[in-house]
Design a protein around this motif. Structure first.
Motif, PDB file in Angstrom:
ATOM      1  N   SER A  21      27.527  47.468  40.472  1.00  0.00           N
ATOM      2  CA  SER A  21      27.739  47.314  41.922  1.00  0.00           C
ATOM      3  C   SER A  21      27.863  48.649  42.646  1.00  0.00           C
ATOM      4  O   SER A  21      27.428  48.777  43.791  1.00  0.00           O
ATOM      5  N   ILE A  39      34.025  45.132  46.970  1.00  0.00           N
ATOM      6  CA  ILE A  39      33.309  45.156  45.700  1.00  0.00           C
ATOM      7  C   ILE A  39      34.201  44.470  44.674  1.00  0.00           C
ATOM      8  O   ILE A  39      35.346  44.875  44.477  1.00  0.00           O
ATOM      9  N   LYS A  41      34.371  43.664  40.819  1.00  0.00           N
ATOM     10  CA  LYS A  41      33.754  44.039  39.545  1.00  0.00           C
ATOM     11  C   LYS A  41      34.267  43.131  38.432  1.00  0.00           C
ATOM     12  O   LYS A  41      35.421  42.749  38.410  1.00  0.00           O
ATOM     13  N   ASP A  52      29.254  41.313  38.979  1.00  0.00           N
ATOM     14  CA  ASP A  52      29.819  42.000  40.128  1.00  0.00           C
ATOM     15  C   ASP A  52      29.362  41.271  41.386  1.00  0.00           C
ATOM     16  O   ASP A  52      28.316  40.600  41.385  1.00  0.00           O
ATOM     17  N   ILE A  54      29.291  41.904  45.842  1.00  0.00           N
ATOM     18  CA  ILE A  54      29.565  42.749  47.007  1.00  0.00           C
ATOM     19  C   ILE A  54      29.572  41.846  48.239  1.00  0.00           C
ATOM     20  O   ILE A  54      28.629  41.080  48.452  1.00  0.00           O
TER      21      ILE A  54
END
Length: 142
Positions: A21, A39, A41, A52, A54
């Motif tokens: 990411s 973000i 993860k 991941d 976003i």
């Protein structure tokens, strides 16, 4: 459990290969945006084990074409008024600029530092340097 608020308007980039990411964050210049970017993860994923995600908050226009080159399993959802309004299909971009580098030592991009690294997608679905036509071969170094 970690709580990340749902978006009212924005973009969710999902099913990103775990650990990649930040590369996408940099390639999309998300650090330049004046909005909230989350973000996530190593989220649990039934399909991949880990993934991941976003989340970009706000009604913004960014070029997501590069995602098709990075990983075709990435999904992009456009959120409007709290619901998925559009799912974008990813395709290989016709042109890559400063994403990959030409490995030909005689290419102008190897000699001149300020020259952009431009690769064009051919009919055979392979990328070639716009200057010397060197074919890109993915490998351990980008």
């Amino acid at each position: 459990m970690l709580n990340i608020d749902s978006l009212q308007n924005g973009i969710v980039i999902d099913h990103i290969k775990a650990g990649t990411s930040m590369m996408i964050y940099d390639l999309l210049d998300l650090g330049e945006l004046d909005c909230c970017v989350a973000i996530i993860k190593n989220a649990r994923s039934e399909k991949f084990g880990k993934k991941d995600i976003i989340k970009i908050d706000g009604d913004i226009d960014i070029d997501l074409e590069i995602l098709g080159f990075i990983d075709s399993s990435i999904t992009v959802n456009i959120i409007r008024r709290g619901v998925i309004a559009e799912k974008k299909e990813l395709e290989l971009p016709k042109k890559l600029k400063n994403v990959i580098q030409c490995k030909n030592p005689r290419c102008i991009t190897s000699i001149e530092e300020e020259v952009d690294h431009i690769f064009l997608l051919g009919g055979d679905k392979k990328y070639r340097c716009a200057y010397c036509e060197q074919e890109f071969h993915p490998g351990p170094s980008r």
